[in-house]
Design a protein around this motif. Structure first.
Motif, mmCIF file in Angstrom:
data_model
loop_
_atom_site.group_PDB
_atom_site.id
_atom_site.type_symbol
_atom_site.label_atom_id
_atom_site.label_comp_id
_atom_site.label_asym_id
_atom_site.label_seq_id
_atom_site.Cartn_x
_atom_site.Cartn_y
_atom_site.Cartn_z
ATOM 1 N N MET A 278 0.836 -1.209 0.000
ATOM 2 C CA MET A 278 0.000 0.000 0.000
ATOM 3 C C MET A 278 0.863 1.249 0.000
ATOM 4 O O MET A 278 0.633 2.185 -0.757
ATOM 5 C CB MET A 278 -0.929 0.019 1.226
ATOM 6 C CG MET A 278 -2.190 -0.788 1.075
ATOM 7 S SD MET A 278 -3.502 -0.233 2.203
ATOM 8 C CE MET A 278 -2.712 -0.353 3.792
ATOM 9 N N GLN A 279 1.873 1.258 0.880
ATOM 10 C CA GLN A 279 2.734 2.433 0.974
ATOM 11 C C GLN A 279 3.517 2.655 -0.318
ATOM 12 O O GLN A 279 3.676 3.792 -0.774
ATOM 13 C CB GLN A 279 3.696 2.271 2.151
ATOM 14 C CG GLN A 279 4.510 3.506 2.458
ATOM 15 C CD GLN A 279 3.631 4.673 2.874
ATOM 16 O OE1 GLN A 279 2.883 4.580 3.834
ATOM 17 N NE2 GLN A 279 3.715 5.781 2.148
ATOM 18 N N GLN A 280 3.987 1.558 -0.905
ATOM 19 C CA GLN A 280 4.742 1.659 -2.154
ATOM 20 C C GLN A 280 3.872 2.252 -3.261
ATOM 21 O O GLN A 280 4.311 3.134 -4.010
ATOM 22 C CB GLN A 280 5.249 0.273 -2.563
ATOM 23 C CG GLN A 280 6.078 0.276 -3.837
ATOM 24 C CD GLN A 280 6.555 -1.120 -4.212
ATOM 25 O OE1 GLN A 280 6.063 -2.119 -3.698
ATOM 26 N NE2 GLN A 280 7.504 -1.184 -5.125
ATOM 27 N N ARG A 281 2.633 1.785 -3.360
ATOM 28 C CA ARG A 281 1.741 2.283 -4.392
ATOM 29 C C ARG A 281 1.288 3.716 -4.089
ATOM 30 O O ARG A 281 1.055 4.497 -5.006
ATOM 31 C CB ARG A 281 0.540 1.354 -4.526
ATOM 32 C CG ARG A 281 0.928 -0.046 -4.994
ATOM 33 C CD ARG A 281 -0.273 -0.922 -5.230
ATOM 34 N NE ARG A 281 -1.088 -0.405 -6.328
ATOM 35 C CZ ARG A 281 -2.202 -0.999 -6.760
ATOM 36 N NH1 ARG A 281 -2.615 -2.125 -6.193
ATOM 37 N NH2 ARG A 281 -2.904 -0.477 -7.750
ATOM 38 N N LEU A 282 1.201 4.022 -2.808
ATOM 39 C CA LEU A 282 0.866 5.382 -2.414
ATOM 40 C C LEU A 282 1.973 6.338 -2.852
ATOM 41 O O LEU A 282 1.724 7.404 -3.409
ATOM 42 C CB LEU A 282 0.689 5.441 -0.901
ATOM 43 C CG LEU A 282 0.126 6.718 -0.305
ATOM 44 C CD1 LEU A 282 -1.331 6.878 -0.654
ATOM 45 C CD2 LEU A 282 0.305 6.730 1.206
ATOM 46 N N ASP A 283 3.206 5.919 -2.602
ATOM 47 C CA ASP A 283 4.357 6.736 -2.984
ATOM 48 C C ASP A 283 4.448 6.913 -4.499
ATOM 49 O O ASP A 283 4.979 7.922 -4.986
ATOM 50 C CB ASP A 283 5.652 6.110 -2.463
ATOM 51 C CG ASP A 283 5.731 6.129 -0.939
ATOM 52 O OD1 ASP A 283 5.006 6.935 -0.321
ATOM 53 O OD2 ASP A 283 6.500 5.336 -0.378
ATOM 54 N N ALA A 284 3.938 5.928 -5.235
ATOM 55 C CA ALA A 284 3.955 6.007 -6.690
ATOM 56 C C ALA A 284 2.730 6.747 -7.225
ATOM 57 O O ALA A 284 2.519 6.797 -8.438
ATOM 58 C CB ALA A 284 4.011 4.600 -7.285
#
Length: 363
Positions: free
Chosen positions: A94-100
């Protein structure tokens, strides 16, 4: 308090400290050139990144539920946009996709805070103006109602129309007729119909399931049942028989016919994708994945995080207690109905007025 996190920004910008309406001090950035409220409303879509689970998001009879999902859905309705959900495997994804910048909202893993990212200032202000603490209790009450029998509109008929005369329902002849093509005992389908609608052809669920066999609109479309005919008893029984036949084929790897019937019933109620997940867990643990007694244990376990978050599970959380109970109650009622010989093929009776009284068989 429920936690939703707005999407984070990607470039370094001046940082200031702001105090949210809930007393949290957070960093705030100038992100006016990001994909913000105006762009979200213009696109007509807001994206929620979330996890599978009862507090987050799950599929229930074709309707999406989950406390955080329902809250985000209300916010999307406030903005006049649809909510698109992207289910992540874990919080790191989730955090990775949020950052992207692949989402606008993120369901947070820390319950008790509503943190608003400064990446979307306009969206942040809109949420702050919209949110009130009572909303969390409202969506929880809404979900509890939808999961209760109170949300299903139906009349209650007796599980046996004429016990002495050997008549189960007004539709015995139709069950007998349409079960021939799938080689089912018509009394088993009658037991299923009672579990679905208590023999009320006008029954309607909050999720949109309609008719004697409680067929969902999208399933009706797939089966070729016109939506304006979903309350027709014969059309409903014919469509359900067709769907049961499809499920029989989908579980043709289960050679034992009696065992396969349990898997078909479970799939009719809970979805074949969840049942296949339970079978995969059962097989992983060295149990018999073609035996319902073993698999039903994992259907129940799909309500536990350590199971629905397992990498082998493809479709996440499931309210397994309902599905296991569904199969058990139908089998129990079928044993009673098996004493009935049945009517001549094609024989039906006109329904009598419902008494409205409940009995020990009513669900």
């Amino acid at each position: 308090m429920l936690a939703l996190i707005l999407a984070a920004c990607h470039e370094q910008k001046p940082v200031t400290k702001v105090v949210t309406p809930w007393g949290d001090v957070v960093d705030s950035l100038d992100a006016s050139d990001d994909f913000d409220l105006e762009e979200i409303q213009s696109s007509g879509e807001m994206i929620l990144l979330t996890l599978s689970g009862p507090e987050y998001y799950y599929d229930y009879h074709g309707r999406h539920l989950g406390t955080q999902y329902l809250l985000a859905e209300k916010f999307a309705a406030q903005l006049g946009v649809r909510l698109r959900v992207e289910v992540c495997r874990d919080s790191a994804e989730m955090q990775q996709r949020l950052d992207a910048d692949e989402g606008d909202l993120m369901a947070a893993t820390e319950v008790g805070r509503l943190v608003v990212s400064p990446a979307k200032d306009d969206l942040k202000r809109e949420m702050q103006a919209w949110y009130r603490p009572e909303l969390l209790d409202e969506v929880r009450r809404q979900e509890a109602y939808l999961l209760s029998n109170r949300s299903v509109k139906r009349r209650v008929f007796s599980p046996m129309l004429d016990r002495k005369g050997g008549v189960i329902s007004h539709y015995d002849g139709l069950f007998q007729q349409y079960c021939q093509s799938i080689r089912w005992d018509w009394r088993l389908m009658a037991a299923q119909a009672y579990q679905e609608s208590t023999f009320d052809p006008k029954a309607t669920s909050w999720a949109g399931a309609k008719g004697l066999m409680q067929i969902m609109p999208t399933t009706a479309d797939h089966l070729g049942l016109p939506r304006d005919q979903m309350y027709d008893p014969e059309k409903s029984i014919a469509a359900a028989a067709k769907y049961l036949g499809e499920l029989e084929q989908a579980f043709s790897d289960i050679r034992d016919r009696r065992e396969r019937t349990n898997f078909v019933l479970a799939s009719y109620n809970g979805g074949s994708h969840h049942i296949r997940d339970a079978m995969a867990l059962c097989r992983r643990d060295g149990r018999n994945d073609h035996q319902w007694a073993d698999v039903s244990e994992y259907v129940l376990k799909l309500a536990l995080p350590q199971y629905y978050n397992d990498p082998i599970v493809k479709h996440g959380y499931m309210r397994g207690t309902e599905t296991a109970d569904y199969v058990a109650k139908i089998n129990e009622r079928w044993q009673t109905y098996r004493q009935v010989k049945g009517p001549r093929q094609g024989f039906t009776q006109q329904p009598r007025k419902a008494s409205g009284k409940r009995n020990k068989y009513n669900i």
